[in-house]
Design a protein around this motif. Structure first.
Motif, PDB file in Angstrom:
ATOM      1  N   CYS A 119       0.809  -1.216   0.000  1.00  0.00           N
ATOM      2  CA  CYS A 119       0.000   0.000   0.000  1.00  0.00           C
ATOM      3  C   CYS A 119       0.845   1.271   0.000  1.00  0.00           C
ATOM      4  O   CYS A 119       0.317   2.370  -0.175  1.00  0.00           O
ATOM      5  CB  CYS A 119      -0.958   0.017   1.187  1.00  0.00           C
ATOM      6  N   TRP A 169      -7.135   6.569   1.656  1.00  0.00           N
ATOM      7  CA  TRP A 169      -6.736   5.600   0.633  1.00  0.00           C
ATOM      8  C   TRP A 169      -7.168   6.095  -0.742  1.00  0.00           C
ATOM      9  O   TRP A 169      -8.124   6.859  -0.862  1.00  0.00           O
ATOM     10  CB  TRP A 169      -7.398   4.247   0.903  1.00  0.00           C
ATOM     11  N   ARG A 170      -6.451   5.608  -1.781  1.00  0.00           N
ATOM     12  CA  ARG A 170      -6.881   5.876  -3.144  1.00  0.00           C
ATOM     13  C   ARG A 170      -6.461   4.719  -4.044  1.00  0.00           C
ATOM     14  O   ARG A 170      -5.512   3.994  -3.741  1.00  0.00           O
ATOM     15  CB  ARG A 170      -6.327   7.200  -3.672  1.00  0.00           C
ATOM     16  N   GLU A 171      -7.202   4.565  -5.123  1.00  0.00           N
ATOM     17  CA  GLU A 171      -6.876   3.551  -6.128  1.00  0.00           C
ATOM     18  C   GLU A 171      -5.916   4.164  -7.140  1.00  0.00           C
ATOM     19  O   GLU A 171      -6.129   5.272  -7.613  1.00  0.00           O
ATOM     20  CB  GLU A 171      -8.141   3.072  -6.839  1.00  0.00           C
ATOM     21  N   LYS A 202      -4.474  -0.374  -4.222  1.00  0.00           N
ATOM     22  CA  LYS A 202      -4.975   0.475  -3.158  1.00  0.00           C
ATOM     23  C   LYS A 202      -3.783   1.045  -2.388  1.00  0.00           C
ATOM     24  O   LYS A 202      -2.997   0.306  -1.800  1.00  0.00           O
ATOM     25  CB  LYS A 202      -5.872  -0.336  -2.215  1.00  0.00           C
TER      26      LYS A 202
END
Length: 278
Positions: A42, A179-181, A186
């Motif tokens: 991540c 969080w972000r894609e 992720k």
């Protein structure tokens, strides 16, 4: 000016001599590694800046080549600003705590960079966490010991258990997880990851560490349980980690209800995963 930035509180005038951490006024950089990837996916791909010296000094440190003694090249504030602002990827500051003042001065020159990861042993004062939070997006912190005896045995820091849990709690208070894609992955763009390295013969310490984390910062905290302990041939412990020891710790974390985290394949307990420093 006398330095009290870390819990060692050695009070050394680092304009004149080196502190307990082996640090002077200016930061020493031992290595800069582009396209570095952590055990925690991540975090994505980062530019890792490894600072020389350390305020904690664990006997089993995998990076002992650069953490013990005066290692690396000294950068004045302007040169350090150039390193921070010129990073190819999001910036990962590895063992930066003893150069917090130098990093603050450098950011005063170059301004905030894209995304900054503050990779620390957890042995921090509350004031240091507050100051670091001014430029930090993700705290990547250890919580190594939950009892005084283990901290004293391996890091000459019987106060680690209480000092570090207060620091981790302050990190949690200052950064909430975002969080972000990105490219199908992720990514944690802001927040806290707590690492715990399971040590051979110290399962009780690990179980107590998980309990303290669960009770203090909550089981929604990203927890990374590491099995990669490898004897460094210098200090204790001198024996490898047993698979059963690691399994017991992982099962306890699951039982306590940690929602997000990482466990390692036991094959990671190998010297080939130790960074190679020039």
């Amino acid at each position: 000016m006398k330095c009290y930035d870390c819990p060692r509180a050695c009070g050394v005038d680092r304009d004149v001599k080196l502190g307990v951490c082996h640090g002077g006024r200016y930061a020493r950089i031992a290595e800069v590694i582009d396209d570095f990837e952590y055990e925690e996916p991540c975090l994505g791909t980062v530019t890792a800046v490894f600072f020389g010296g350390c305020s904690l000094g664990c006997s089993y440190c995998q990076n002992s080549k650069i953490s013990c003694g005066v290692a690396g090249e000294e950068y004045d504030d302007a040169a350090l600003a150039g390193v921070l602002s010129g990073a190819k990827n999001p910036l990962d500051l590895v063992t930066p705590s003893h150069y917090l003042g130098a990093i603050e001065r450098a950011y005063g020159i170059c301004g905030k960079t894209e995304r900054v990861i503050y990779n620390t042993s957890g042995y921090e004062t509350i004031d240091a966490v507050r100051r670091a939070s001014e430029f930090t997006d993700v705290f990547l912190t250890d919580y190594k010991y939950a009892d005084r005896e283990t901290g004293a045995a391996f890091s000459r820091a019987p106060d680690y258990c209480d000092t570090a849990i207060r620091a981790v709690a302050e990190m949690r208070r200052r950064v909430r997880d975002e969080w972000r894609e990105e490219s199908g992955k992720k990514l944690l763009v802001r927040g806290l990851i707590v690492r715990h390295l399971v040590l051979p013969g110290r399962v009780k310490n690990s179980l107590a560490a998980i309990d303290r984390l669960a009770d203090t910062v909550g089981t929604d905290t990203v927890l990374s349980l590491m099995s990669q302990f490898t004897p460094n041939g210098i200090g204790e412990p001198r024996v490898p980690l047993n698979k059963i020891e690691y399994k017991i710790v992982v099962e306890h974390a699951i039982k306590r209800g940690f929602e997000t985290g990482y466990i390692q394949d036991f094959s990671s307990a190998s010297a080939k995963y130790t960074p190679k420093f020039n």
